[in-house]
Scaffold this motif. Sequence first.
Motif, mmCIF file in Angstrom:
data_model
loop_
_atom_site.group_PDB
_atom_site.id
_atom_site.type_symbol
_atom_site.label_atom_id
_atom_site.label_comp_id
_atom_site.label_asym_id
_atom_site.label_seq_id
_atom_site.Cartn_x
_atom_site.Cartn_y
_atom_site.Cartn_z
ATOM 1 N N HIS A 33 44.785 92.170 48.891
ATOM 2 C CA HIS A 33 44.681 92.038 50.518
ATOM 3 C C HIS A 33 44.545 93.351 51.037
ATOM 4 C CE1 HIS A 33 47.157 88.345 50.539
ATOM 5 N NE2 HIS A 33 47.968 88.840 49.522
ATOM 6 N N THR A 56 41.649 93.291 53.717
ATOM 7 C CA THR A 56 41.763 92.401 54.895
ATOM 8 C C THR A 56 41.962 93.190 56.164
ATOM 9 O OG1 THR A 56 44.136 92.389 54.697
ATOM 10 C CG2 THR A 56 42.886 90.686 53.469
ATOM 11 N N ASN A 61 45.280 94.467 56.865
ATOM 12 C CA ASN A 61 45.630 95.833 56.123
ATOM 13 C C ASN A 61 45.215 96.990 56.743
ATOM 14 O OD1 ASN A 61 47.378 96.888 54.109
ATOM 15 N ND2 ASN A 61 45.559 97.197 52.844
ATOM 16 N N ASN A 85 46.954 98.375 59.554
ATOM 17 C CA ASN A 85 48.109 98.885 59.083
ATOM 18 C C ASN A 85 47.750 100.206 58.679
ATOM 19 O OD1 ASN A 85 49.909 96.889 59.467
ATOM 20 N ND2 ASN A 85 49.738 96.168 57.384
ATOM 21 N N GLN A 123 49.500 103.727 59.750
ATOM 22 C CA GLN A 123 50.249 104.671 59.226
ATOM 23 C C GLN A 123 49.564 106.113 59.001
ATOM 24 O OE1 GLN A 123 50.728 102.048 55.689
ATOM 25 N NE2 GLN A 123 51.563 100.542 56.892
ATOM 26 N N GLY A 169 52.243 101.013 71.705
ATOM 27 C CA GLY A 169 52.228 101.688 70.692
ATOM 28 C C GLY A 169 51.439 100.501 69.630
ATOM 29 N N SER A 170 51.566 99.119 69.812
ATOM 30 C CA SER A 170 51.061 98.269 68.759
ATOM 31 C C SER A 170 49.710 97.727 69.214
ATOM 32 C CB SER A 170 52.337 97.062 68.270
ATOM 33 O OG SER A 170 52.938 96.908 69.481
ATOM 34 N N ARG A 200 55.038 104.090 68.394
ATOM 35 C CA ARG A 200 54.938 103.263 67.173
ATOM 36 C C ARG A 200 56.316 102.792 66.853
ATOM 37 N NH1 ARG A 200 53.838 105.418 61.362
ATOM 38 N NH2 ARG A 200 54.761 103.675 60.078
ATOM 39 N N ALA A 238 49.105 105.458 49.530
ATOM 40 C CA ALA A 238 50.356 104.898 49.788
ATOM 41 C C ALA A 238 50.402 103.466 50.088
ATOM 42 C CB ALA A 238 51.027 105.795 51.104
ATOM 43 N N ASN A 239 49.473 102.946 50.774
ATOM 44 C CA ASN A 239 49.494 101.333 51.030
ATOM 45 C C ASN A 239 49.144 100.941 49.675
ATOM 46 O OD1 ASN A 239 47.148 99.386 51.704
ATOM 47 N ND2 ASN A 239 48.701 99.318 53.434
ATOM 48 N N LEU A 249 50.686 97.794 47.307
ATOM 49 C CA LEU A 249 50.032 96.632 47.235
ATOM 50 C C LEU A 249 49.938 96.314 45.727
ATOM 51 C CD1 LEU A 249 47.287 96.200 49.961
ATOM 52 C CD2 LEU A 249 49.721 95.631 49.958
#
Lengths: 332, 311, 516
Positions: free
Chosen positions: A44, A47, A50, A53, A57, A171-172, A247, A295-296, A300
Amino acid sequence: MNTSDVSQTGQTRIATTTKTVLREAGIGIALIVLILVFSMTTQHFLTASNVTNILTQVTINLILSIGMTFVILIGGIDLSVGSVLAFCAVVAGTVMTLPGLDPSTAVILATLSAVAGGIFFGLLNGFISAYWAIPSFIVTLGTLNIARGAALQVTNASTIYSFPASFNAFGSQTLYGIPLLFLIALVLVGIGWFVLTKTVFGRVLYGIGNNEEAARLAGHNVFFYKIAAFTICGGAVGIGAIVYMARLNIASPIIGIGFELNAIAAVIIGGTSLSGGRGSIIGTLLGACIIGVLANGLILLGLSDFMRQMITGFVIIIAVVLDKYRERLTKV
Amino acid sequence: MKFAKFIAAGILASTILMPVSGYAADKPVVGLVMKSLANEFFKNMLEGAKADEAKRGDYTLKAVGMQSETDVETQINAIESFITEKVDAIVVAPSDSRALVPPIKRAIDAGITVINFDVALDEKAKEEAGVKLAFVGPDNRGGAKLAGDALAKKLGEGAKVVIIEGNPGADNAAQRKLGFMDSVEAGKLDLLDSRTAHWETEEANTLFSNMLTAHPDIQGVLAANDSMALGVVKAIDAAGKTGKIEVVGFDNIPAVQPLLKEKKLLATVDQFGQLMAADAIDKALKVVKGGAPLEGWVKTDIKLVTSDDVK
Amino acid sequence: MNESPSTDMSIKPLLELSGVAKRFGGVVALNGVSFNLRAGEVHALVGENGAGKSTLIKILCGIIRRDAGTIVLGGTPYDPQTPGDAKAAGIQVVHQEFNLLPYLSVAENICFEDLPRNRFGIVDRRSLHERARKALDAIGLADVDVRRPVASLGVAHRQLVEIARALMGESRILILDEPTATLTARETKRLFAIIAALKAKDVAIAFVSHHLNEVFAICDRVTVLRNGQSVMTSDILATNPDQLVGHMVGRQLAAAMAATREVDKSGRTALSLHNLRHPASPNESGISFDLHYGEMLGIAGLVGSGRTELLRSIFAADLPKSGLLERDGKKVFYRNPKNAIRDGIGFVTEDRKEEGLILNMPIAANVTLANLKAVSRYGLLKKHGEIALTQQLGSDIKLKYGHPQDNASTLSGGNQQKVVLAKWLANNPRILLLDEPTRGVDVGAKAEIYALLRGLADKGLALLVVSSELPELITLCDRILVMSNHRIAGELPRKDFSEERILHFAYKDERSHEHQ
């Protein structure tokens, strides 16, 4: 320098340019390699959601790292950013939840107070370390405790929550999959890059980082520039605090523990020298991205928490070792 | 952080040494050794104890807190100072379930009544040191199972869930994880992943976003505390999956009340922290006044909190 | 000093090098160096910066390894892998850069390689101090307390401590790399006496120096290096300075070196000092003199006589404790270098690497550092303006460089010094303070810098030049003030210039101190 009575020809000039480009690109290549590895090993990683994300982050660390770059460039360090972030967040949170304010006024006032709080601590760090010539390591170790204690005192150790819904939603929000918060950080990257490369101010900062006495004797007010670098860092922390609140929708006096180490790591991975005078904001951007991607990607990959921590540590060391080689490569 | 310790030691010294002469001869003195007062949970607990002292008025409370969750040294120093002061009872919430056994043994040997609350001391370490000591505290594992069972009941068998753990090495984190695992087994849930976010909101937010990428079909989350649950809920909102993923937490902190109300948080567990220290002190005083010594595990109240409990 | 040993070729050399070569990447540092050292001789190694002297020394003392060539020491092949090997073979080196540990005491530094221990393995302080005391006494440094940290010593004393340390080991060969660069005349004399004593003990001494007068004063033979090759070796009596310089630069530029200023064009007063006192100066009445436009005023004196401090207090690099300045007849007070720069003053500092240049920044950034206003608008830099200014000044001062954006560290010592000059010239100063303007600069560049300074004075600038090289002051200046113990001990007009007269004044205060 006895061995290099250099008479440079056009050829060596091109070689030097290539080396310089390689050196700056080195971090970018490392990032691309990481991205390729994770794309191939996990399902993933690439994607759209991600990528969103990862950018989310990266944002807070990136904002703190931009400020940290200014401080490290003049040969300083700011260990207080994590605590100051908590302080700014609880001040802003208190302002934002004041009764009787309409949401937009509340958000604006809160933002201003967060930035003001950051600038206050930046001025304090800069003034103390420049006026009494105390290593900023020590000074900011002190303000680290002061800011944390102040944050706890202000809130009596409780968490502030229930911010305006619009602030929360902001925030999102994303634009073509890019979080708005990350765009804020990108604007700050742009400003930082411009200031450091295109202005007299930035030039003198590099000069001071490389050779403080030479800069002073060339007529520059070193005292002012040192305070300015710490103040810029503090202001960035204030913005970081607001971004944190947008966030996560909370402000607590115990947030931000250890953030300073992540910010320093991003700056160093980005090729900025801890002894000052060398480095760039673009490098810092790439450094923060490397930390975020790592980190991500490691999550995964399904690696255990402890393995992740070890690998992150290794990457920081490898980055600094590689930097030593880059340094050698560019030496004529 | 040597500096932090230095400051902590300074605060400790000033709180302990100052009022020695002020103890009334007839009132028993209770030394309370707390964990980090930067943590809302323990700060409330201390306030509860102080309120109890004021209400009862028949004992003197001396409380000591730490700077951070892992500052064991401050706790050891505090116990040793209490021994020197010859307090009547020591009530301690250990930050480390092994390191504090030797100083506690010294206290018991000095004839001081010691009550261990919040986190239980390690059984093996107690045995090796020859210490017999009761534990007054909540059943973290049982509490976690309450929350986990609520989730299992809501989602049904075979639901895909993940666990967000507390600090690796912390006893309550381990117990809560065990409790969640009990629910997973009993409810026949499908556990996809279990990772730590070190009790922190931001880290939990990042971690859960990434977990969601790896496992887009997650249906439920078991968070070992409410701070982390906050971060998880925010990640679900950001991913546009509000209402599609159920979350349970632990601790029942004020900040999750709105989430319970909006049903973004299915349930949390209240262990009545505010009363816990006061409760332990009451039990200690009973022993001091000649009551029977406590034995084994004296469980304190826990309760599942859901949207029904929020007004 | 002229009792040179027999130059009979039958004497067996102690150390023999032939065809030694070394390259660093694409740069050829040494390309066939051959010469020999005999026991009991002082052998000079001379050459311009970049000729390969330092590389050669590093090979001999085991810091780097040669690529080709043979070295024979006392009849056996010599190939040191580490500095330890070289020491074991009896080769001691006093390096140009200091290798002292600043926060350890003088005694600990001197004995660092073999600290005396008692039977518990603990450092034996008493014998440590005794040994160090003996070593310092041996080189006549009786006035230094061996317990003082090295950081508290001045450069000259540090150099002598370094020499004392090198002499601690048993040495068959002593290599001195620019040992007098930081020494005053008195300390140099002391060093020469030490060298003579070692020579009498049959130690072979390799003496690397830019100062040909020293070479002719104490050496027996001389080898000239140019572009990594040994181009001549000669008995000192069979050659002369002009010939050596000719070999060093590969061309005759004696004319430029020898040309002296004929006319004194001194004009209006640019700067007057009235009892100006540096905070570290013990002299309460401070220093007073006038500096005129078009004048080159030299400041001579021993190391520690307050010359650098004088320049620093004028420039407000250190705030003067008392006294005042008049600029063009008006009283001025500079709170910081910025004020002084605004008032048309430039300061070429003694130490390029520490105070003058930013080595890791581009040449252009260095050139514009003191006048960023000229290459910016509203605080924004104009890259083109910056490069144009650098190119223009670069051609004015005959700077040899690759590109304005290359780092200053890519330049040779002489060209680095020119960049420092360019930085101040970019500001169009009216007064230029220069502290040791040609230190560590090779012969060719020195001549060019002299010509440049003369040109500036001809254009009407006021120049205040501090130098430890008396021939430099004598060649350049219109007037020389001699400082001794933070006061002006004497003033010499051009017609009275001579090394003896200058030294007479320089030692004036020292002698009166000894009488006290």
